[in-house]
Design an enzyme around this catalytic site. Structure first.
Site, mmCIF file in Angstrom:
data_model
loop_
_atom_site.group_PDB
_atom_site.id
_atom_site.type_symbol
_atom_site.label_atom_id
_atom_site.label_comp_id
_atom_site.label_asym_id
_atom_site.label_seq_id
_atom_site.Cartn_x
_atom_site.Cartn_y
_atom_site.Cartn_z
ATOM 1 N N SER A 53 11.755 82.912 56.542
ATOM 2 C CA SER A 53 12.226 82.226 55.271
ATOM 3 C C SER A 53 11.184 81.731 54.519
ATOM 4 O O SER A 53 10.124 81.025 55.145
ATOM 5 C CB SER A 53 13.509 81.520 55.531
ATOM 6 O OG SER A 53 14.016 81.166 54.287
ATOM 7 N N SER A 179 6.138 67.242 52.908
ATOM 8 C CA SER A 179 6.871 67.350 51.499
ATOM 9 C C SER A 179 6.462 66.069 50.708
ATOM 10 O O SER A 179 6.035 65.059 51.145
ATOM 11 C CB SER A 179 8.225 67.212 51.674
ATOM 12 O OG SER A 179 8.918 67.089 50.625
ATOM 13 N N TYR A 205 15.393 62.999 55.645
ATOM 14 C CA TYR A 205 14.319 64.128 55.693
ATOM 15 C C TYR A 205 12.840 63.612 54.993
ATOM 16 O O TYR A 205 11.741 63.721 55.733
ATOM 17 C CB TYR A 205 14.745 65.258 54.475
ATOM 18 C CG TYR A 205 13.732 66.049 54.103
ATOM 19 C CD1 TYR A 205 13.498 67.357 54.760
ATOM 20 C CD2 TYR A 205 12.905 65.862 52.807
ATOM 21 C CE1 TYR A 205 12.502 68.084 54.401
ATOM 22 C CE2 TYR A 205 12.115 66.986 52.282
ATOM 23 C CZ TYR A 205 12.000 68.134 53.347
ATOM 24 O OH TYR A 205 11.219 68.860 53.016
ATOM 25 N N LYS A 209 9.382 63.278 57.385
ATOM 26 C CA LYS A 209 8.176 64.042 56.893
ATOM 27 C C LYS A 209 7.000 62.738 56.733
ATOM 28 O O LYS A 209 5.892 62.971 57.370
ATOM 29 C CB LYS A 209 8.525 64.462 55.306
ATOM 30 C CG LYS A 209 9.174 65.674 55.348
ATOM 31 C CD LYS A 209 8.564 66.818 56.108
ATOM 32 C CE LYS A 209 9.131 68.312 55.707
ATOM 33 N NZ LYS A 209 8.558 69.124 56.584
ATOM 34 N N THR A 240 12.256 78.925 47.227
ATOM 35 C CA THR A 240 12.564 79.413 48.464
ATOM 36 C C THR A 240 14.068 79.149 48.789
ATOM 37 O O THR A 240 14.789 78.440 48.214
ATOM 38 C CB THR A 240 11.974 78.608 49.897
ATOM 39 O OG1 THR A 240 12.407 77.000 49.716
ATOM 40 C CG2 THR A 240 10.220 78.540 49.497
HETATM 41 N N1 LIG Z 1 10.420 74.959 49.228
HETATM 42 C C1 LIG Z 1 9.800 73.572 48.861
HETATM 43 O O1 LIG Z 1 9.703 73.431 47.523
HETATM 44 C C2 LIG Z 1 9.476 72.434 49.977
HETATM 45 C C3 LIG Z 1 8.904 71.489 49.456
HETATM 46 C C4 LIG Z 1 8.447 70.502 50.284
HETATM 47 C C5 LIG Z 1 8.336 70.813 51.622
HETATM 48 N N2 LIG Z 1 8.876 72.013 51.980
HETATM 49 C C6 LIG Z 1 8.924 72.301 53.554
HETATM 50 O O2 LIG Z 1 8.569 73.613 53.683
HETATM 51 C C7 LIG Z 1 8.995 73.895 54.961
HETATM 52 C C8 LIG Z 1 9.581 75.352 54.928
HETATM 53 O O3 LIG Z 1 10.630 75.309 53.904
HETATM 54 P P1 LIG Z 1 11.237 76.166 53.242
HETATM 55 O O4 LIG Z 1 11.479 75.763 51.665
HETATM 56 O O5 LIG Z 1 10.377 77.737 53.093
HETATM 57 O O6 LIG Z 1 12.603 76.620 53.734
HETATM 58 P P2 LIG Z 1 13.493 77.768 54.356
HETATM 59 O O7 LIG Z 1 13.260 78.953 53.203
HETATM 60 O O8 LIG Z 1 14.801 77.209 54.240
HETATM 61 O O9 LIG Z 1 12.734 78.084 55.594
HETATM 62 C C9 LIG Z 1 12.697 77.028 56.789
HETATM 63 C C10 LIG Z 1 12.127 78.022 57.922
HETATM 64 O O10 LIG Z 1 12.518 76.994 59.013
HETATM 65 C C11 LIG Z 1 13.162 77.641 60.172
HETATM 66 N N3 LIG Z 1 14.249 76.590 60.913
HETATM 67 C C12 LIG Z 1 15.058 75.841 60.144
HETATM 68 N N4 LIG Z 1 15.663 75.180 61.200
HETATM 69 C C13 LIG Z 1 15.342 75.424 62.338
HETATM 70 C C14 LIG Z 1 15.325 75.118 63.695
HETATM 71 N N5 LIG Z 1 16.178 74.234 64.257
HETATM 72 N N6 LIG Z 1 14.772 75.813 64.821
HETATM 73 C C15 LIG Z 1 13.738 76.905 64.244
HETATM 74 N N7 LIG Z 1 13.442 77.297 63.074
HETATM 75 C C16 LIG Z 1 14.356 76.747 62.013
HETATM 76 C C17 LIG Z 1 14.396 78.734 59.469
HETATM 77 O O11 LIG Z 1 14.702 79.482 60.370
HETATM 78 P P3 LIG Z 1 15.999 80.355 60.123
HETATM 79 O O12 LIG Z 1 15.467 81.695 59.244
HETATM 80 O O13 LIG Z 1 16.405 80.752 61.410
HETATM 81 O O14 LIG Z 1 16.998 79.548 59.326
HETATM 82 C C18 LIG Z 1 13.268 79.253 58.370
HETATM 83 O O15 LIG Z 1 12.526 80.129 58.977
HETATM 84 C C19 LIG Z 1 9.821 72.987 55.600
HETATM 85 O O16 LIG Z 1 9.165 72.119 56.426
HETATM 86 C C20 LIG Z 1 10.226 72.097 54.337
HETATM 87 O O17 LIG Z 1 10.513 70.885 54.627
HETATM 88 C C21 LIG Z 1 9.405 72.758 51.235
#
Ligand SMILES: NC(=O)c1ccc[n+]([C@@H]2O[C@H](COP(=O)([O-])OP(=O)(O)OC[C@H]3O[C@@H](n4cnc5c(N)ncnc54)[C@H](OP(=O)(O)O)[C@@H]3O)[C@@H](O)[C@H]2O)c1
Length: 327
Positions: A53, A179, A205, A209, A240
């Site tokens: 994802s 983050s 969270y 981080k 996302t």
């Molecule tokens: N999007 C943003 O703006 C943003 C900003 C700051 C930081 N981040 C960081 O970027 C990273 C990715 O976030 P995203 O926004 O891409 O979120 P996302 O779309 O929810 O994707 C999260 C991914 O992590 C996996 N995951 C969650 N819990 C898990 C677990 N217990 N075991 C194994 N896999 C797990 C999910 O797997 P499933 O498909 O199985 O659920 C998914 O593949 C995260 O570390 C987040 O904190 C994102």
């Protein structure tokens, strides 16, 4: 000082301008970003946690397009298989092994480590990306608060277990996706697991981080030299499923200016490939430039704090210290 760097620093101070798509677009133009050749990662193996994802998915497709073998580490066999099938259809070669691991369970992560050590002769890049925000305080099967387990302890166990493979692969790199929210918090060093104050999912969270980044700095200090290198990056705000689900109000308001997932993942791919960062370790990046670790008074972690956090996480991981402090 370089005028472009001054302009970039001014963008960063604005936060919204920096974290939104405006920031990445300005920096792309300001610094004339270039992109690696399509065979930049041919023959190399990259591991991505959370590839199913959002940012992990975007990073995976960017890395696969550069010729990498990508180990897909996730908790859902069904989602991983669907992703592997898509990658196979796009690239025509099956260089996308699936490894099941629930980052909420140390037993599951240890099994994934054993499987990877058994089957993979090299590991060039490890990308610690999987993440989630839990609104309620819950504990996983190891009795560790879930946010801390998923964002800190499980990635620590994964990296500790794969360290020998990384060390035997010349020029290897470890990239932790953190983050910008981490700037807002200082972890409670006496209570990393929120047993003595009311749980707040967003703060938990952000604190986790912050611990993650403190550990990146410790890894870099404790494992110096040719490799692996250890760096963190934060993606700004990217569109996302994770962001939409965990912060629906923010997501609705900011959606017009959010980055795409590929833009959010740009610095991941850049850190995995760019020759200019081959020997850089212990830094935090946003949009291909190193950034400060601390921004808000009262949130700073000292060198002694970082050591203490390391020791606490080693204890939670329940295994010998993978990199005792240099004497
Ligand atoms: N999007 C943003 O703006 C943003 C900003 C700051 C930081 N981040 C960081 O970027 C990273 C990715 O976030 P995203 O926004 O891409 O979120 P996302 O779309 O929810 O994707 C999260 C991914 O992590 C996996 N995951 C969650 N819990 C898990 C677990 N217990 N075991 C194994 N896999 C797990 C999910 O797997 P499933 O498909 O199985 O659920 C998914 O593949 C995260 O570390 C987040 O904190 C994102």
């Amino acid at each position: 000082m370089d005028l472009r760097a001054l302009a970039d620093d001014a963008i960063e101070v604005s936060i919204v301008g920096s974290f939104s798509r405006v920031g990445i677009e300005l920096r792309r133009r300001l610094f004339g970003w270039t992109y690696p050749p399509s065979d930049a990662l041919a023959g190399k193996t990259v591991l991505v946690t959370g590839p199913t994802s959002g940012l992990g998915r975007a990073a995976t497709s960017g890395l696969a397009a550069l010729g990498a073998r990508v180990i897909l580490v996730g908790r859902s066999e069904e989602r991983l298989t669907a992703l592997r099938d898509e990658l196979l259809a796009a690239h025509g070669v099956d260089r996308f092994p699936i490894v099941l691991a629930d980052m909420g369970s140390l037993t599951s992560v240890r099994a994934a480590v054993a499987r990877i050590l058994e089957t993979e002769p090299r590991l060039d890049v490890l990308i610690d990306n999987a993440g989630a925000i839990s609104p309620e305080r819950t504990e996983g099967p190891d009795g560790i608060e879930a946010t801390l387990a998923i964002l800190v302890v499980a990635p620590f166990v994964l990296l500790s277990g794969l360290l020998p493979l990384l060390q035997s692969t010349p020029g290897s790199r470890v990239i932790s996706v953190t983050s910008g929210g981490m700037y807002s918090q200082r972890p409670n060093l006496d209570d990393l697991q929120w047993t003595s104050e009311p749980f707040d999912g967003m703060r938990a969270y952000a604190r986790a981080k912050r611990v993650q980044v403190a550990l990146v700095r410790e890894w870099a200090r404790r494992v110096p030299g040719a490799g692996p290198t250890f760096n963190a990056m934060h993606p700004g705000w990217a569109d996302t499923p994770g962001l939409a689900e965990s912060l629906p109000g923010f997501y609705r308001l900011m959606r017009p200016v959010l980055r795409t997932a590929a833009e959010g993942a740009d610095t991941i791919v850049w850190l995995a490939t760019d020759p200019s960062v081959a020997k850089v370790s212990g830094k935090l990046f946003l949009d291909r430039r190193p950034r400060p670790f601390d921004r808000i008074p009262g949130t700073r972690l000292s060198a002694a704090d970082r050591c203490r956090l390391w020791d606490s996480v080693v204890a939670l991981a329940g295994a010998p210290d993978p990199a005792p402090t240099p004497t």
